[in-house]
Scaffold this motif. Structure first.
Motif, short mmCIF file in Angstrom:
data_model
loop_
_atom_site.label_atom_id
_atom_site.label_comp_id
_atom_site.label_asym_id
_atom_site.label_seq_id
_atom_site.Cartn_x
_atom_site.Cartn_y
_atom_site.Cartn_z
N THR A 59 -82.07 43.13 -41.78
CA THR A 59 -83.08 43.78 -40.95
C THR A 59 -82.71 43.69 -39.48
O THR A 59 -82.88 44.65 -38.71
CB THR A 59 -84.46 43.16 -41.19
N GLU A 60 -82.20 42.54 -39.06
CA GLU A 60 -81.78 42.36 -37.66
C GLU A 60 -80.72 43.39 -37.28
O GLU A 60 -80.77 44.00 -36.20
CB GLU A 60 -81.23 40.94 -37.46
N THR A 63 -82.06 46.97 -36.93
CA THR A 63 -82.81 47.23 -35.70
C THR A 63 -81.90 47.63 -34.55
O THR A 63 -82.36 48.10 -33.51
CB THR A 63 -83.63 45.99 -35.29
N ASP A 406 -87.27 48.96 -44.90
CA ASP A 406 -86.02 48.26 -44.57
C ASP A 406 -85.20 48.02 -45.84
O ASP A 406 -83.99 48.19 -45.85
CB ASP A 406 -86.32 46.93 -43.87
#
Length: 431
Positions: A59-60, A63, A406
Motif C-alpha cells: 500500500t505504501e 501511494t 488496494d
C-alpha cells in the motif's frame, strides 16, 4: 452469554486465531503427532499475520505509483480516496472470510461426494484472496452485513465456484496433460478458457510453441519476483524521468516527497519496495497455506476417494514452457498498451501487477497453445492483460472502492473480475 461473547470476540473475531484453530482441528482429525500439530498451527497463524505486514508495504508503494502516473497523464482526478484497506478489513471481516472459506471447502467436498463433479479445489491462497475480494464487494454493496449472513452467502458461492471451475477447464486440461489425473484449480480459468477458444478459431494448432527454441537469456522471466521488480521498476523509472522534467505543482510535490534523495532513485526504491511487499505476502501465504492445504486434503481424500485434485496453475507449465513465455510476453505488451489507454480515456492508472499477469498469462498461453499454437499462446497473454486491466478498473472504481481497492490492484485475479459483477448483483438481491 459472556462465554459466547468471549468466543466470538477472541476466536471468531480474530482471523489468525480462527485459521489456526481450523488447522489444529484438521491435524488432530488426521491424528498427526504432537510436534506436527503444534508446528502446523503456529506456522498457519504466523503466516496469516505476515500477510497483513506485507499488505502494508504494498500500500505504501502504491501511494507513490498512483499519483506519479496521474501526474504523467495530467489527470486531475483525486486518488483512491477513503477506504478500509486490507489490514483494517482483515481486522473487521477476516474471521468471516476465514470461516466462509472453510465452509466453502466443506461444500466443495460434499458436492464432489454426491455429484458427478469429482473435483476438490486445493489452491489455498486463491481460496483466501477470492473470498476476501468477494467479501469486499458484498460489504461495499450491502453495507455492514451480519457475520452469519456474510459467511453463509460466501460459503455457498465459493463452494459452487470451487466445484464447477475445475470441471469447465478439464476438457482442455486433458488435452494439455495427456491424461485425466488432475484438474486446474486457479482463478486464471476464465482467461484460460477464452484463450483456448481464441486459439481454436483464430490460431494455428500445427505451429506448436514447443517447436521454438527460446534463448537461455529469457529464463529470468520464470521468476515472478524478478519480473515484478523489473516491470514495476521500468514503470516507476519512466514515470520519474517524465516528472523530473515537469514544473507543475503536482510534479513539485512528488519530487519534494523524496526529500534529499534523488527523485529517480527514490522512485526505483519504491518499485523494489512494491516487489518486496508482494514477496512478503507470498511468504505468509505459503506458510499458512502450507499447513492448511494438507489439513484440508487429508480430510477430503478420506471422504471422497477417487476425487481429482484441482491444483495451482504451475502444474501446466512443464507441458509447454515456451507457451509460458509467449503468454507472458503477450500480456506484458498488452499491459503497457492498456496502461496508456486507461490513463488517457477513463483517467485510471492501471497497476499491472506482474504476479497476476505472469501466472494468468502463462496459464492462458499454455491453453491457447493447446488449440492454436504460437498465435494462440500470444493471444492468450493479450486476452489476460485485457481482462486484468479493464477488470481492475471496474473493480477498483465501481465494485469495492471503499473496502479493499488496494488489494484489488495487486491480488484480484481474472475470475474475480469476471464474477465480481455477479457477486454485486447477488448482494443487491439477497442483502
Amino acid at each position: 452469554m459472556d462465554v459466547i461473547f468471549w468466543i466470538a470476540t477472541n476466536i471468531f473475531g480474530q482471523a489468525a486465531i480462527l485459521l489456526g484453530f481450523i488447522v489444529l482441528l484438521g491435524l488432530l482429525l488426521q491424528k498427526k503427532s504432537t510436534s506436527q500439530v503444534i508446528s502446523g498451527t503456529f506456522k498457519a497463524i504466523i503466516g496469516f499475520l505476515i500477510i497483513s505486514a506485507g499488505s502494508g508495504v504494498i500500500t505504501e508503494a502504491l501511494t507513490v505509483f498512483e499519483p506519479l502516473w496521474k501526474e504523467v497523464f495530467n489527470l486531475s482526478e483525486e486518488p483512491l480516496g477513503s477506504f478500509m484497506g486490507q489490514e483494517t478489513f482483515n481486522a473487521r471481516y477476516g474471521s468471516a472470510v476465514t470461516l466462509a472459506m472453510t465452509l466453502g471447502f466443506v461444500i466443495n467436498v460434499l458436492l464432489a461426494q454426491f455429484t458427478k463433479l469429482k473435483y476438490i479445489y486445493l489452491t489455498g491462497h486463491m481460496m483466501f484472496w477470492t473470498t476476501t475480494i468477494f467479501a469486499g464487494i458484498v460489504i461495499q454493496t450491502a453495507g455492514d452485513v451480519s457475520f452469519g449472513r456474510l459467511v453463509i452467502f460466501l460459503a455457498i458461492f465459493m463452494g459452487l465456484y470451487w466445484t464447477i471451475q475445475p470441471a469447465l477447464t478439464q476438457p482442455f486440461m486433458r488435452k494439455i496433460m495427456g491424461n485425466d489425473n488432475i484438474a486446474l484449480g486457479h482463478t486464471s480459468a476464465s482467461v484460460s478458457l477464452l484463450s483456448a477458444l481464441a486459439g481454436k478459431y483464430l490460431g494455428n494448432k500445427e505451429n506448436d510453441s514447443e517447436k521454438i527454441k527460446l534463448p537461455k537469456g529469457l529464463e529470468f522471466l520464470r521468476d515472478s519476483n524478478v519480473i515484478t521488480a523489473l516491470t514495476m521498476g521500468l514503470l516507476f523509472l519512466v514515470g520519474a524521468i517524465i516528472i523530473s522534467f515537469k514544473d507543475t505543482p503536482g510534479a513539485q510535490e512528488l519530487v519534494a516527497a523524496a526529500g534529499e534523495q534523488n527523485f529517480i532513485v527514490y522512485a526505483i526504491i519504491q518499485s523494489f519496495t512494491f516487489a518486496a511487499g508482494i514477496a512478503v505476502v507470498l511468504l505468509g501465504v505459503r506458510m499458512f497455506i502450507g499447513e492448511m492445504v494438507p489439513a484440508f486434503k487429508g480430510i477430503a481424500t478420506k471422504i471422497v476417494p477417487g476425487a481429482k485434485p484441482a491444483l495451482d496453475s504451475p502444474v501446466v507449465f512443464p507441458f509447454a514452457p515456451n507457451a509460458v513465455i509467449l503468454g507472458f510476453l503477450g500480456a506484458f505488451v498488452g499491459a503497457l498498451i492498456w496502461l496508456v489507454v486507461l490513463g488517457n480515456t477513463v483517467s485510471y492508472v492501471f497497476v499491472p501487477t506482474m504476479i497476476v499477469l505472469f501466472f494468468h498469462s502463462a496459464t492462458a498461453g499454455v491453453f491457447g497453445n493447446a488449440t492454436g499454437g504460437v498465435r494462440g499462446a500470444i493471444m492468450g497473454g493479450f486476452i489476460t492483460a485485457t481482462v486484468v486491466a479493464w477488470g481492475q478498473f471496474i473493480m477498483v472504481k465501481m465494485l469495492l472502492p471503499g473496502t479493499v481497492p488496494d488489494t484489488a490492484m495487486w491480488a484480484a485475479d481474472s475470475d474475480m473480475f469476471i464474477l465480481g459483477p455477479i457477486i454485486r448483483l447477488l448482494a443487491q438481491l439477497f442483502f
